[in-house]
Design an enzyme around this catalytic site. Structure first.
Site, PDB file in Angstrom:
ATOM      1  N   SER A 129      35.788  51.850  60.948  1.00 39.28           N
ATOM      2  CA  SER A 129      34.332  51.752  61.035  1.00 39.28           C
ATOM      3  C   SER A 129      33.626  51.945  59.700  1.00 39.28           C
ATOM      4  O   SER A 129      32.446  51.651  59.579  1.00 39.28           O
ATOM      5  CB  SER A 129      33.774  52.752  62.054  1.00 39.28           C
ATOM      6  OG  SER A 129      33.913  54.080  61.587  1.00 39.28           O
ATOM      7  N   LYS A 138      30.810  59.104  59.044  1.00 41.04           N
ATOM      8  CA  LYS A 138      29.753  58.091  59.138  1.00 41.04           C
ATOM      9  C   LYS A 138      28.698  58.372  58.084  1.00 41.04           C
ATOM     10  O   LYS A 138      28.625  59.453  57.510  1.00 41.04           O
ATOM     11  CB  LYS A 138      29.066  58.116  60.526  1.00 41.04           C
ATOM     12  CG  LYS A 138      29.975  57.801  61.698  1.00 41.04           C
ATOM     13  CD  LYS A 138      30.321  56.339  61.768  1.00 41.04           C
ATOM     14  CE  LYS A 138      31.168  56.008  62.961  1.00 41.04           C
ATOM     15  NZ  LYS A 138      32.566  56.402  62.853  1.00 41.04           N
TER      16      LYS A 138
END
Length: 149
Positions: free
Chosen positions: A65, A102
């Site tokens: 991701s 993230k």
């Protein structure tokens, strides 16, 4: 697969510095040219990437991701927990008990975790139990065919 993190350990200062050679000339990624074959300085990689040993630890990234930020599956991340998790920084955060990596984003008063791979949607933090572990300062990864870190 979203990118998660597994704790590797703290970054203690090496009792004996391990300097490695650093050449004075840059290495071009295009057409090869003659390189200076003399040494300019020595560099201790640990001292270069670990600015605050007492507040720094390493984690291993898992997943895809964060590919847009150059974080690949299996990469070693250097994380500094003394840095403030400001919007725009890549952080290691526990969300509902699971560690993830993230980019922290804010829209108004709402905080989100944003992947750098467009295949993943932002994760709103509202209503989640979350705890920031630290800010990612460096990413170390092996090239294909090289021995993994």
């Amino acid at each position: 697969m979203t990118t998660t993190a597994s704790l590797m350990g703290n970054a203690a200062l090496c009792p004996v510095p391990q300097p490695l050679p650093m050449f004075a000339s840059a290495v071009r990624a295009g057409f090869p040219s003659p390189a200076d074959d003399h040494l300019d300085v020595e560099i201790d990689l640990h001292r270069h990437v670990v600015k605050r040993p007492a507040a720094t630890f390493f984690v291993r990234a898992e997943g895809d991701s964060m590919l847009g930020d150059g974080i690949h599956h299996g990469d070693l991340l250097v994380v500094d927990r003394s840095l403030e998790p400001l919007p725009g920084r890549v952080i290691v955060i526990a969300v509902d008990g699971e560690l993830t990596v993230k980019r922290l984003e804010r829209v108004g008063q709402r905080a989100y975790l944003k992947a750098s791979n467009p295949a993943y949607k932002p994760i709103p933090l509202e209503g989640c139990e979350s705890h920031v572990w630290g800010v990612v300062t460096h990413v170390l990864h092996s090239l294909p065919g090289a021995t993994p870190l």
